[in-house]
Design a protein around this motif. Structure first.
Motif, mmCIF file in Angstrom:
data_model
loop_
_atom_site.group_PDB
_atom_site.id
_atom_site.type_symbol
_atom_site.label_atom_id
_atom_site.label_comp_id
_atom_site.label_asym_id
_atom_site.label_seq_id
_atom_site.Cartn_x
_atom_site.Cartn_y
_atom_site.Cartn_z
ATOM 1 N N LEU A 212 0.824 -1.204 0.000
ATOM 2 C CA LEU A 212 0.000 0.000 0.000
ATOM 3 C C LEU A 212 0.862 1.260 0.000
ATOM 4 N N VAL A 213 1.851 1.298 0.884
ATOM 5 C CA VAL A 213 2.677 2.506 1.018
ATOM 6 C C VAL A 213 3.618 2.655 -0.171
ATOM 7 N N TYR A 214 4.178 1.574 -0.679
ATOM 8 C CA TYR A 214 5.034 1.680 -1.863
ATOM 9 C C TYR A 214 4.257 2.235 -3.053
ATOM 10 N N ASP A 215 3.021 1.769 -3.231
ATOM 11 C CA ASP A 215 2.197 2.305 -4.320
ATOM 12 C C ASP A 215 1.962 3.797 -4.149
ATOM 13 N N LEU A 216 1.753 4.220 -2.903
ATOM 14 C CA LEU A 216 1.546 5.643 -2.634
ATOM 15 C C LEU A 216 2.809 6.445 -2.899
ATOM 16 N N MET A 217 3.947 5.925 -2.494
ATOM 17 C CA MET A 217 5.215 6.606 -2.750
ATOM 18 C C MET A 217 5.433 6.801 -4.251
ATOM 19 N N ARG A 218 5.128 5.761 -5.032
ATOM 20 C CA ARG A 218 5.248 5.892 -6.489
ATOM 21 C C ARG A 218 4.308 6.967 -7.019
ATOM 22 N N PRO A 310 -8.455 16.207 1.980
ATOM 23 C CA PRO A 310 -8.525 15.761 0.579
ATOM 24 C C PRO A 310 -7.724 14.482 0.336
ATOM 25 N N PHE A 311 -6.539 14.386 0.959
ATOM 26 C CA PHE A 311 -5.728 13.189 0.782
ATOM 27 C C PHE A 311 -6.455 11.953 1.285
ATOM 28 N N TRP A 312 -7.075 12.054 2.463
ATOM 29 C CA TRP A 312 -7.746 10.885 3.021
ATOM 30 C C TRP A 312 -9.053 10.577 2.308
ATOM 31 N N ASN A 313 -9.683 11.580 1.708
ATOM 32 C CA ASN A 313 -10.838 11.293 0.846
ATOM 33 C C ASN A 313 -10.426 10.355 -0.285
ATOM 34 N N PHE A 314 -9.207 10.565 -0.779
ATOM 35 C CA PHE A 314 -8.686 9.715 -1.847
ATOM 36 C C PHE A 314 -8.161 8.378 -1.325
ATOM 37 N N PHE A 315 -7.382 8.418 -0.239
ATOM 38 C CA PHE A 315 -6.581 7.253 0.151
ATOM 39 C C PHE A 315 -7.285 6.304 1.117
ATOM 40 N N TYR A 316 -8.210 6.812 1.912
ATOM 41 C CA TYR A 316 -8.786 5.940 2.943
ATOM 42 C C TYR A 316 -9.527 4.733 2.367
ATOM 43 N N PRO A 317 -10.288 4.875 1.281
ATOM 44 C CA PRO A 317 -10.922 3.668 0.733
ATOM 45 C C PRO A 317 -9.923 2.559 0.407
ATOM 46 N N GLN A 318 -8.719 2.935 -0.035
ATOM 47 C CA GLN A 318 -7.701 1.926 -0.328
ATOM 48 C C GLN A 318 -7.182 1.282 0.954
ATOM 49 N N VAL A 319 -6.966 2.099 1.985
ATOM 50 C CA VAL A 319 -6.490 1.574 3.258
ATOM 51 C C VAL A 319 -7.537 0.655 3.873
ATOM 52 N N GLN A 320 -8.780 1.086 3.821
ATOM 53 C CA GLN A 320 -9.861 0.291 4.403
ATOM 54 C C GLN A 320 -10.024 -1.036 3.661
ATOM 55 N N ALA A 321 -9.876 -0.999 2.337
ATOM 56 C CA ALA A 321 -9.982 -2.226 1.550
ATOM 57 C C ALA A 321 -8.826 -3.179 1.830
ATOM 58 N N ALA A 322 -7.645 -2.606 2.122
ATOM 59 C CA ALA A 322 -6.479 -3.445 2.406
ATOM 60 C C ALA A 322 -6.580 -4.100 3.778
ATOM 61 N N PHE A 323 -7.268 -3.430 4.717
ATOM 62 C CA PHE A 323 -7.358 -3.944 6.080
ATOM 63 C C PHE A 323 -8.814 -3.938 6.553
#
Length: 498
Positions: A212-218, A310-323
């Motif tokens: 998850l974090v590597y994808d975000l860093m990219r 704004p960042f968490w509007n974008f990223f939280y669905p991915q985090v929630q789906a991962a965990f």
């Protein structure tokens, strides 16, 4: 002139090669080196730093700089050549004051000090590091004496990391900032319902965190073909060249925030190093303008982006789906409040945006006291705890989360800590300026598009390397000098809304 300039470039490239090779050994020491190799690694680092210093301060370097001084007056003031000569002359004037034997001694001491710090922190026992730190402080004082100062020995060391900055200026900035921060903190603590962050300490699979974090860093722009991530006791970023910029952190199963935010922080540093113009490589210009500017990049990506709504509007669905097991019952609103929880805490790198700078002010006061002799190394654990109680209302339960928490003193990085707060101030100013050019920047972030922000930082800051001073970069990029106003407006608006 061209022949002499080329001769100078060759010498500077040799110095840079040796220093970058030393950086590889230092990175290895903090990531993969077996602990029994301490003494040998200390000698190796001492040799490399001594050789680099001897080449740089040699009479031939001085002769070339003197010969080029007249010709430099005819160069355009902002040309790469003029700035190279200006910066190199400044570095040379300081470096010739320091004996090569001292450079080797300092390198060996820091190499030995690092593993002593690791052992002391693991045992939560300051006594295991005390003798090493005594030596570090003595060497820091000696270095300050070699470099020279007018007002305070700390000036000489601060100038290494933030050229031109004085201890009195930092004291004034902190004196203005501290009451504003403490007043905001009191208001937040009085008005907010306590936020429970225990969800961050549920189980989070290490490999899923990494993916998850590597994808975000990219997505932010970090190029893994020119860098990598490895584990280390304390997160850091190091650069061996513009095409080899590495970061470290630890991935903790029961602390989702630790790896995420430390990785975003170090990615900010790495983006800066990967974005320096290749034309400035293998020279004194091929690195960040100052540590304050460098910290502005890490704090901007970690906080102004990484903790924004704004960042968490974008990223939280991915985090929630991962965990889903850990976060399936946690709403976006709740999670956003959790990652922006304001609560005095022991660990600087885990501190919230409001209390973070109080940690820096504490360290600054201790360092200046150590340098002028008003404080003793042996008294640091007690003094640390007293000031944590005075500033944050909490007392560390042991040395590991108190006086031993940061790696910097083991590496003789005394004079460094104020740059974290200076970086916070600069980050807010830079982000404001980027928004003025790109009014839709917040919408971009919400859509997971960071290209406009990175592009602005690349063209206004990264590409210039050390070609311009921190003050020049601020004026060129924002139209204003260093000012706490943008930072305090950002904090006040954000946490008032929360």
């Amino acid at each position: 002139m061209e022949e002499q300039l080329q001769q100078l470039r060759v010498r500077l490239a040799q110095v840079d090669d040796l220093e970058r090779a030393a950086a590889v050994l230092d990175w290895d020491q903090q990531t993969y080196m077996p602990p029994a190799a301490d003494a040998a690694r200390a000698r190796q680092l001492g040799t490399l730093h001594r050789l680099a210093h001897e080449i740089f301060v040699a009479e031939e370097t001085g002769r070339l700089l003197a010969d080029l001084q007249t010709a430099a007056a005819d160069l355009p003031a902002d040309s790469d050549e003029a700035r190279l000569l200006q910066v190199t002359q400044r570095d040379y004037a300081l470096a010739v004051k320091i004996p090569a034997s001292f450079v080797a001694e300092m390198a060996e001491a820091t190499a030995l000090g690092h593993n002593a710090w690791v052992r002391a922190k693991s045992a939560a026992d300051f006594k295991l590091f005390e003798a090493n730190l005594e030596r570090m402080v003595a060497l820091a004082r000696q270095r300050a004496d070699y470099l020279g100062f007018d007002e305070h020995p700390y000036d000489a060391l601060l100038d290494v990391y933030e050229p031109g900055m004085k201890t009195s200026q930092v004291t004034a900035i902190f004196g203005d900032l501290r009451p504003q921060i403490t007043n905001l903190l009191r208001a937040i603590m009085a008005s907010r319902t306590p936020v429970d962050d225990s969800v961050l300490h549920r189980h989070y699979d290490v490999e899923r965190q990494r993916t998850l974090v590597y994808d975000l860093m990219r997505r932010f722009g970090y190029d893994f073909t020119r860098g990598r991530h490895d584990a280390a006791p304390h997160p850091f970023c190091t650069s061996f060249s513009m095409d080899d910029v590495r970061i470290t952190s630890r991935i903790v199963e029961d602390n989702l925030a630790y790896f995420l935010f430390s990785a975003l922080h170090e990615t900010g540093h790495a983006l800066y190093e990967q974005g320096v113009s290749p034309a400035l490589g293998r020279s004194p210009l091929g690195q960040g303008a100052s540590l304050g500017v460098h910290e502005s990049q890490s704090r901007l990506w970690e906080n102004l982006v990484g903790r924004s709504r704004p960042f968490w509007n974008f990223f939280y669905p991915q985090v929630q789906a991962a965990f889903p097991d850990a976060l399936g019952d946690v709403s976006l609103d709740a999670f956003y409040r959790i990652v922006n929880r304001v609560q005095p805490s022991f660990i600087r790198i885990e501190a919230d945006e409001v209390t973070y700078n109080l940690h820096i002010m504490l360290r600054f006061e201790l360092e200046t006291g150590l340098l002028n002799g008003s404080l003793r190394v042996a008294d640091l654990p007690a003094l640390w705890n007293e000031r944590m109680e005075a500033y944050l209302g909490i007392t560390p339960p042991n040395d590991a989360v108190g006086v031993l928490q940061d790696v910097h003193w083991s590496q003789a990085l005394i004079g460094y800590f104020p740059t974290y707060t200076l970086g916070n101030l600069m980050a807010a100013a830079f982000f404001d300026a980027a928004q003025r050019q790109f009014p839709g920047l917040v919408n971009d972030i919400e859509a997971g598009d960071f290209s406009h922000l990175l592009g602005w930082l690349r063209s206004h800051i990264h590409v210039h390397g050390r070609k311009f001073t921190a003050n020049e970069l601020l004026q060129r990029a924002t139209g204003a000098a260093l000012d706490a106003g943008p930072f305090m407006r950002y904090l006040t608006n954000k946490f008032t809304n929360l």
